[in-house]
Write a protein that holds these residues in place. Structure first.
Motif, mmCIF file in Angstrom:
data_model
loop_
_atom_site.group_PDB
_atom_site.id
_atom_site.type_symbol
_atom_site.label_atom_id
_atom_site.label_comp_id
_atom_site.label_asym_id
_atom_site.label_seq_id
_atom_site.Cartn_x
_atom_site.Cartn_y
_atom_site.Cartn_z
ATOM 1 N N PRO A 17 0.835 -1.210 0.000
ATOM 2 C CA PRO A 17 0.000 0.000 0.000
ATOM 3 C C PRO A 17 0.870 1.262 0.000
ATOM 4 O O PRO A 17 2.032 1.230 0.393
ATOM 5 C CB PRO A 17 -0.794 -0.111 1.301
ATOM 6 N N PHE A 18 0.296 2.373 -0.397
ATOM 7 C CA PHE A 18 0.988 3.664 -0.383
ATOM 8 C C PHE A 18 1.241 4.046 1.072
ATOM 9 O O PHE A 18 0.321 4.054 1.885
ATOM 10 C CB PHE A 18 0.120 4.715 -1.086
ATOM 11 N N ARG A 19 2.472 4.365 1.402
ATOM 12 C CA ARG A 19 2.832 4.568 2.807
ATOM 13 C C ARG A 19 2.890 6.032 3.202
ATOM 14 O O ARG A 19 3.393 6.360 4.252
ATOM 15 C CB ARG A 19 4.153 3.889 3.088
#
Length: 115
Positions: A17-19
Motif C-alpha cells: 500500500p501507499f505509505r
C-alpha cells in the motif's frame, strides 16, 4: 492434466500500500509549520510589548489624579478626625483640638490613618 487454456499465471508482484508522503515532504511541512509558529509568536510579542508600554504610560498619566484623590481623601479624614476630637474632648478645659503633640512647627504627614 492441466485445465484447458492452461493454469492461471502466478502473481509474484508485491502489492504494497501507499505509505504516505516522503521524508522531504514531511520535513518541508514541519519547517513551514514551525516558521508560521515563530512568525505568530513574534507578532504576539510585539503586541504584548505594545500593551505593556500602553499600560505603563496610562499609569504614568494617572499618578497625578490618584495622588490628588489620595490628598482629598486624607484631608476629608483629617477634618472628620478633628470634628470627632472636638466632640469627644469638649468637656476637657484647655484642650485644643488638632494641636500637634510634637514641640515643632515642622509639618508631619499623619503616619496612621484611622478608617
Amino acid at each position: 492434466m492441466p485445465p484447458p487454456g492452461g493454469f492461471e499465471s502466478v502473481k509474484y508482484k508485491r502489492n504494497l500500500p501507499f505509505r504516505g508522503p516522503g521524508g522531504l515532504a514531511i520535513l518541508g511541512g514541519v519547517t513551514a509549520i514551525c516558521a508560521y509558529g515563530f512568525y505568530r509568536v513574534g507578532k504576539g510579542n510585539l503586541e504584548k510589548r505594545e500593551l505593556q508600554r500602553e499600560k505603563a504610560w496610562s499609569r504614568i498619566h494617572l499618578v497625578p489624579l490618584l495622588m490628588a484623590e489620595g490628598d482629598r481623601d486624607a484631608y476629608r479624614r483629617e477634618q472628620a478626625a478633628l470634628t470627632r476630637e472636638r466632640e469627644i474632648m469638649k468637656d476637657v478645659p484647655g484642650w485644643e483640638a488638632g494641636k500637634s503633640v510634637y514641640n515643632s512647627t515642622r509639618y508631619r504627614s499623619p503616619d496612621i490613618i484611622v478608617l
